[in-house]
Design an enzyme around this catalytic site. Structure first.
Site, PDB file in Angstrom:
ATOM      1  N   HIS A  71     -15.957   6.101   4.215  1.00  0.00           N
ATOM      2  CA  HIS A  71     -15.428   6.490   5.815  1.00  0.00           C
ATOM      3  C   HIS A  71     -16.197   7.714   5.722  1.00  0.00           C
ATOM      4  CE1 HIS A  71     -13.507   8.549   9.226  1.00  0.00           C
ATOM      5  NE2 HIS A  71     -13.291   7.119   9.822  1.00  0.00           N
ATOM      6  N   GLY A  84      -6.159   7.776  14.660  1.00  0.00           N
ATOM      7  CA  GLY A  84      -5.113   8.871  15.118  1.00  0.00           C
ATOM      8  C   GLY A  84      -4.867   9.405  14.864  1.00  0.00           C
ATOM      9  N   ARG A  93       1.006  -0.991   0.151  1.00  0.00           N
ATOM     10  CA  ARG A  93      -0.383   0.264   0.079  1.00  0.00           C
ATOM     11  C   ARG A  93       0.619   1.601   0.188  1.00  0.00           C
ATOM     12  NH1 ARG A  93      -0.575   4.112   3.544  1.00  0.00           N
ATOM     13  NH2 ARG A  93      -3.011   5.130   2.995  1.00  0.00           N
ATOM     14  N   GLU A 136      -2.551   4.786  -1.931  1.00  0.00           N
ATOM     15  CA  GLU A 136      -3.682   6.312  -0.991  1.00  0.00           C
ATOM     16  C   GLU A 136      -3.205   7.210  -1.868  1.00  0.00           C
ATOM     17  OE1 GLU A 136      -3.854   9.208   2.954  1.00  0.00           O
ATOM     18  OE2 GLU A 136      -1.730   7.993   2.223  1.00  0.00           O
ATOM     19  N   ASP A 172      -5.373   6.130  10.227  1.00  0.00           N
ATOM     20  CA  ASP A 172      -5.557   8.155  10.005  1.00  0.00           C
ATOM     21  C   ASP A 172      -6.905   8.316   9.896  1.00  0.00           C
ATOM     22  OD1 ASP A 172      -3.472   8.876   8.200  1.00  0.00           O
ATOM     23  OD2 ASP A 172      -3.812   8.658   6.477  1.00  0.00           O
ATOM     24  N   GLN A 173      -8.284   8.054  10.777  1.00  0.00           N
ATOM     25  CA  GLN A 173      -9.467   8.541  10.941  1.00  0.00           C
ATOM     26  C   GLN A 173      -9.343   8.032  12.847  1.00  0.00           C
ATOM     27  OE1 GLN A 173     -10.321  10.542   8.870  1.00  0.00           O
ATOM     28  NE2 GLN A 173      -9.687   9.043   6.617  1.00  0.00           N
ATOM     29  N   ASP A 232       1.348   4.518   0.138  1.00  0.00           N
ATOM     30  CA  ASP A 232       1.215   5.784   0.898  1.00  0.00           C
ATOM     31  C   ASP A 232       1.207   7.696   0.344  1.00  0.00           C
ATOM     32  OD1 ASP A 232       0.496   7.087   3.872  1.00  0.00           O
ATOM     33  OD2 ASP A 232       2.295   8.263   3.186  1.00  0.00           O
TER      34      ASP A 232
END
Length: 611
Positions: free
Chosen positions: A333, A405, A266, A304, A402-403, A268
């Site tokens: 999300h 933390g 993945r 991402e 991310d969402q 970033d």
């Protein structure tokens, strides 16, 4: 099985009891290799100057696990930027390892096709009490029982300090010593493959961390000072000297996939990469992976990209990805978050007006914003069309590192939904996400609604530590609840040991109410996905959505071999109107509420229709 990725830089055994060492240091006049540790022939060895800023040395005799570093022009002593192991931290010497010495046990593994993917994102340090590669092996059976088919490791490349998220790595080839040795990571991969689990790794190619990055001392060409980013000067992907920089990261991708037998990466923050050349760095990297290990087995690449850019997500006539397999879809999300918590601060304002429509569009067509104006961005157009793409080109989630933390107190969505008395709404949207054709991703502990937070944590020292702590608290000053300094002071200090400790999962709570009930729901939904949906996903296409004024959402997706997948959901706190057609064609696969004349509030049904 000998798994060694040969690189034009770094150190590796030559096979005759020696080692070859290469360093790109165009700003240096003299480089001396300094060896330490145990064994003969320790000391200092001047390296030979080569064309193009390279320094090279052949060591006729050396020992695996010998430590070495580079003295630059008689001054600073730095580790190898391509170090395969840095057991004494980012400022210490590197360690020579022999990747070919590991005894692999997964020779028959060829991966799994992307349409079978159910991803579980985890942080190695917080996933288990021990926080190691070895300890993670003990929890793999629980993930298999849950219905997961792939684990995604947050970055494990060496970073400064004892603990951190991993996105500030500075030695991208060296597994974090706090998690274990490189061979411990290999054992984790073998154990995962033995259980049918893919292993994906999160990699960062858009910046280096602020502590332990020594490249400016001898290779400033790694950076482009003309382009500023949130992390400093941009990585030089298109200026003078960029060929070596691009190769450094492309080899890094190949290294993880080949030397550690990983199933994919993945990548970033693609949106933060500055590259005006052609081909774009990401396109070149993907091409190298597809032409290399991707020819022999399933290798998956996930992006991402905050821009909602669909340009790298297309499929060829056979349905194979032309470039990336998929991209994270934050639109799903964000719409879920608004409906499950009632929060509309920050970027959630984009979803506040029509959350159900945007959620439905994201489930059906990929992005909710496909060239639409974004109120959060002052009306700026965001995104590109995505309705022509396969649903498998998108990874959907209810939460990510991310969402969770990046909240001040690291609260998970189940905690926030319960506080807002919206747990029924969250359960409904959970069913929609896990049973929609796009690839679902869970964040560790989500499956039992873990009560533990996931906070932002790091382990810096001195002025840098204070700057990070102050910056973290100042970042939330624009929110009304943090207007007062006393409120900001209550935000956990990222550098405190307790902040990291609080973020570790409590595995014991998964057997207690209400956590066990959430775990049962997740397990049931994923079982239904594997049995009824996965066999027909390879040929799936974008869905068609309708939404009426009462909040009733309908989506139909074409699947392989003429099958059709139907969703009917009442995403509102009231029942559907009387007299509405609430029958689905085909066979019902999932029904959240008993059959009735009207759809119950926050109710979900899925059905499959055979040709």
């Amino acid at each position: 099985m000998n798994r060694l990725h040969n690189m034009p830089f770094g150190a590796e055994p030559t096979g005759q009891g020696g080692a070859r060492v290469r360093l790109w240091a165009p700003a240096a006049s003299r480089v001396v290799l300094v060896r330490s540790g145990e064994g003969p022939d320790l000391g200092s060895f001047p390296m030979h100057v080569q064309d193009g800023g390279w320094f090279e040395l052949e060591l006729p005799r050396t020992q695996v696990r010998t430590d070495y570093a580079f003295s630059i022009d008689g001054g600073v002593v730095v580790p190898d930027p391509a170090s395969r192991s840095n057991r004494n931290g980012v400022h210490g010497p590197s360690t020579l390892v022999d990747p070919s010495a590991f005894a692999w046990t997964d020779d028959a593994w060829r991966g799994r096709p992307w349409h079978e993917a159910v991803i579980y994102e985890l942080h190695l340090g917080c996933f288990t009490p021990e926080g190691t590669f070895a300890a993670a092996i003990e929890r793999l059976d629980a993930l298999v029982a849950l219905g997961v088919t792939a684990i995604e490791l947050m970055p494990v490349a060496e970073f400064a300090g004892r603990h951190g998220w991993g996105y500030d790595g500075v030695l991208p080839f060296a597994p974090k010593a706090a998690y274990g040795t490189p061979d411990d990571l290999r054992r984790l991969v073998c154990a995962a493959h033995q259980r049918g689990l893919m292993v994906l790794l999160d990699v960062v190619y858009n910046h280096f961390g602020p502590d332990g990055n020594h490249l400016n001392a001898y290779a400033p060409g790694f950076f482009n000072p003309e382009v500023a980013t949130p992390w400093g000067a941009a990585i030089n992907l298109d200026g003078p000297g960029s060929r070596v920089v691009r190769d450094f990261f492309i080899h890094n991708a190949l290294y993880w996939i080949e030397e550690f037998h990983l199933d994919g990466l993945r990548i970033d923050a693609v949106h933060a990469m500055h590259d005006t050349g052609s081909p774009h760095f990401i396109d070149e990297l993907v091409g190298a992976v597809r032409a290399g290990p991707g020819r022999e087995r399933h290798v998956h690449l996930v992006l991402e990209n905050d821009l909602n850019d669909a340009s790298r997500l297309g499929r060829d006539a056979a349905g194979a990805p032309r470039l990336a397999d998929a991209q994270w879809n934050d639109d799903v999300h964000h719409a879920v978050h608004v409906m499950a918590t009632g929060e509309t601060d920050g970027y959630y304002i984009d979803y506040a007006g029509e959350p159900v429509r945007l959620f439905g569009r994201a489930l059906a067509e990929g992005f909710a914003f496909q060239g639409d104006p974004s109120p959060y961005r002052g009306g700026e157009v965001r995104g590109t069309p995505s309705a022509h793409l396969s649903p498998l080109a998108f990874v959907n989630s209810l939460q990510t590192h991310d969402q969770v933390g990046n909240r001040a107190f690291g609260e998970r969505i189940a905690t926030l939904a319960a506080q807002a008395d919206r747990s029924d709404a969250l359960r409904a949207m959970l069913a929609c996400v896990l049973l929609a054709p796009s690839v679902p991703m869970l964040f560790m502990g989500e499956e039992w609604a873990a009560s533990t937070p996931f906070l932002y944590f790091c382990d810096y020292q001195g002025e840098l530590a204070q700057a990070v702590t102050n910056g973290r608290r100042a970042e939330f000053g624009r929110f009304a609840r943090f207007n007062e300094p006393s409120a900001r002071d209550a935000i956990p200090d990222p550098n405190a040991e307790s902040t990291f400790a609080k973020s570790k999962l409590d595995w014991q709570e998964r057997d207690r109410t209400p956590h066990a009930d959430w775990l049962a729901l997740y397990s049931d939904l994923l079982r239904r996905r594997h049995v009824h949906l996965s066999p027909w996903l390879e040929g799936s296409r974008s869905g068609v959505m309708t939404l009426d004024a009462s909040g009733t959402l309908r989506i139909t997706w074409p699947l392989a071999s003429g099958h059709r997948w139907h969703l009917l959901a009442q995403l509102a706190s009231h029942a559907s109107p009387a007299g509405m057609d609430i029958e689905l064609p085909g066979s019902v696969v999932y029904r959240s509420h008993p059959v009735a004349a009207r759809l119950a509030p926050w109710s979900v049904q899925f059905a499959i229709e055979a040709p």
